[in-house]
Scaffold this motif. Structure first.
Motif, PDB file in Angstrom:
ATOM      1  N   GLY A 127       9.995   6.473  60.771  1.00 21.93           N
ATOM      2  CA  GLY A 127      11.230   6.576  60.988  1.00 21.93           C
ATOM      3  C   GLY A 127      11.544   8.043  61.655  1.00 21.93           C
ATOM      4  N   ILE A 128      12.099   8.118  62.660  1.00 23.29           N
ATOM      5  CA  ILE A 128      12.339   9.738  63.429  1.00 23.29           C
ATOM      6  C   ILE A 128      13.937   9.770  63.593  1.00 23.29           C
ATOM      7  N   LEU A 129      14.442  10.636  63.094  1.00 24.17           N
ATOM      8  CA  LEU A 129      16.092  10.862  63.619  1.00 24.17           C
ATOM      9  C   LEU A 129      15.934  12.216  64.389  1.00 24.17           C
ATOM     10  N   LEU A 130      16.672  12.187  65.546  1.00 23.60           N
ATOM     11  CA  LEU A 130      16.636  13.280  66.477  1.00 23.60           C
ATOM     12  C   LEU A 130      18.091  13.618  66.999  1.00 23.60           C
ATOM     13  N   MET A 131      18.247  15.041  67.179  1.00 19.19           N
ATOM     14  CA  MET A 131      19.608  15.531  67.612  1.00 19.19           C
ATOM     15  C   MET A 131      19.376  16.671  68.757  1.00 19.19           C
ATOM     16  N   ASN A 132      20.206  16.800  69.725  1.00 21.87           N
ATOM     17  CA  ASN A 132      20.258  18.023  70.226  1.00 21.87           C
ATOM     18  C   ASN A 132      21.322  18.832  70.328  1.00 21.87           C
ATOM     19  N   SER A 133      21.144  20.062  70.927  1.00 21.11           N
ATOM     20  CA  SER A 133      22.679  20.617  70.815  1.00 21.11           C
ATOM     21  C   SER A 133      23.880  20.230  71.134  1.00 21.11           C
ATOM     22  N   LYS A 134      23.843  19.189  72.040  1.00 25.13           N
ATOM     23  CA  LYS A 134      24.909  18.651  72.531  1.00 25.13           C
ATOM     24  C   LYS A 134      25.677  17.419  71.586  1.00 25.13           C
ATOM     25  N   GLN A 135      24.952  17.173  70.449  1.00 27.67           N
ATOM     26  CA  GLN A 135      25.149  16.338  69.320  1.00 27.67           C
ATOM     27  C   GLN A 135      25.006  15.060  69.549  1.00 27.67           C
ATOM     28  N   GLU A 136      23.857  14.974  70.651  1.00 33.13           N
ATOM     29  CA  GLU A 136      23.629  13.419  71.105  1.00 33.13           C
ATOM     30  C   GLU A 136      22.430  13.059  70.102  1.00 33.13           C
ATOM     31  N   MET A 137      22.504  12.006  69.439  1.00 35.04           N
ATOM     32  CA  MET A 137      21.508  11.597  68.355  1.00 35.04           C
ATOM     33  C   MET A 137      20.763  10.303  68.820  1.00 35.04           C
ATOM     34  N   ALA A 138      19.499  10.088  68.323  1.00 31.53           N
ATOM     35  CA  ALA A 138      18.767   8.985  68.512  1.00 31.53           C
ATOM     36  C   ALA A 138      18.005   8.757  67.052  1.00 31.53           C
ATOM     37  N   THR A 139      17.921   7.363  66.582  1.00 28.49           N
ATOM     38  CA  THR A 139      17.129   7.077  65.654  1.00 28.49           C
ATOM     39  C   THR A 139      16.024   6.059  66.011  1.00 28.49           C
ATOM     40  N   ILE A 140      14.747   6.406  65.544  1.00 24.84           N
ATOM     41  CA  ILE A 140      13.579   5.390  66.051  1.00 24.84           C
ATOM     42  C   ILE A 140      12.919   4.902  64.966  1.00 24.84           C
ATOM     43  N   ALA A 141      12.771   3.601  64.757  1.00 22.50           N
ATOM     44  CA  ALA A 141      11.997   2.881  63.748  1.00 22.50           C
ATOM     45  C   ALA A 141      10.905   2.323  64.515  1.00 22.50           C
ATOM     46  N   LEU A 142       9.412   2.559  63.714  1.00 22.54           N
ATOM     47  CA  LEU A 142       8.347   2.165  64.348  1.00 22.54           C
ATOM     48  C   LEU A 142       7.464   1.367  63.351  1.00 22.54           C
ATOM     49  N   THR A 143       6.596   0.659  63.842  1.00 23.50           N
ATOM     50  CA  THR A 143       5.793  -0.064  62.941  1.00 23.50           C
ATOM     51  C   THR A 143       4.567  -0.663  63.865  1.00 23.50           C
ATOM     52  N   LEU A 144       3.387  -0.618  63.241  1.00 17.79           N
ATOM     53  CA  LEU A 144       2.154  -1.196  63.894  1.00 17.79           C
ATOM     54  C   LEU A 144       1.989  -2.673  63.823  1.00 17.79           C
ATOM     55  N   HIS A 145       2.416  -3.149  62.361  1.00 22.90           N
ATOM     56  CA  HIS A 145       2.210  -4.470  61.926  1.00 22.90           C
ATOM     57  C   HIS A 145       3.385  -5.460  61.904  1.00 22.90           C
TER      58      HIS A 145
END
Length: 239
Positions: A127-145
């Motif tokens: 699980g990955i949470l990202l944000m840039n200086s413009k307050q744009e956010m993204a959430t990533i959920a990943l799984t192989l199986h």
């Protein structure tokens, strides 16, 4: 006597290739390992100014001011050729991170993540949470199986976009939340995805246009390096 030649970056793959070479040499097969970080090769100048198309009709590069000419001569003389490329860490995350970068106006500068590693140390779930200086956010959920749709969603103030099969997408649905009506966009064909990538690469080489968005590629590599470091994953040469 056979001659084997290998272009490969320094990585675990180099160890694998050397192991293969050891077996070949037992059969009296000559081998040579060339690693790209150890040689100097300039960008192709076939599309630039007075040198445009200078190599057409020649059996090698017409320029001899770097290592490519000698390397290509070895390739022509070899009876066998092995090409190797390392697999980057954050194995299942690269497509999702690329997707995120396309829809953010700038590279994220804050990244938080959690990972479950397989016994082989491959990132099996993350699980990955990202944000840039413009307050744009993204959430990533990943799984192989686990079985989950390969879907990306981009949310805005007045609607959201769903993109299906995002590594090789050909369809997107826009939902306008004010009245919930939808618009479908279809373009291309999933089975031709690799062809589109090759076409973009050729256009970039021939026109110097940045249709491949190499700047995004650098950003994604930097994000993967940050995530890999936070997970404690290292390549053999980093030990």
């Amino acid at each position: 006597m056979l001659f084997f030649f290998c272009l490969i970056n320094k990585s675990l793959l180099a160890i694998i290739i050397r192991t293969i070479f050891e077996e070949l040499e037992k059969e009296v097969i000559s081998t040579e390992l060339i690693q790209l970080p150890d040689v100097h090769i300039k960008p192709c100048r076939i599309t630039q100014g007075k040198d445009r198309l200078a190599c057409i009709g020649k059996d090698n590069c017409v320029f001899k001011d770097d290592d490519f000419y000698e390397i290509f001569e070895k390739i022509k003389e070899a009876d066998g050729l092995i090409l190797g490329s390392p697999v980057y860490g954050v194995d299942i995350g690269v497509y999702a991170l690329s997707f995120v970068r396309w829809f953010m106006s700038e590279k994220p500068d804050q990244i938080l993540s959690q990972v479950r590693l397989a016994p082989s140390k491959v990132d099996e779930q993350a699980g990955i949470l990202l944000m840039n200086s413009k307050q744009e956010m993204a959430t990533i959920a990943l799984t192989l199986h686990a079985k989950q749709p390969k879907r990306g969603m981009i949310a805005y103030d007045k609607g959201y976009i769903e993109i299906y099969e995002y590594p090789r997408a050909c369809k997107a649905v826009i939902t306008y939340t004010e009245d919930n009506h939808q618009e479908m966009i279809e373009c291309g064909d999933t089975k031709d995805a690799l062809y589109y990538e090759i076409t973009d690469m050729e256009q970039t080489i021939l026109t110097n246009e940045n249709v491949m968005h190499l700047d995004f590629t650098y950003d994604v590599m930097d994000m993967m390096s940050q995530i890999r470091e936070s997970w404690g994953l290292k390549y053999p040469e980093e030990m």
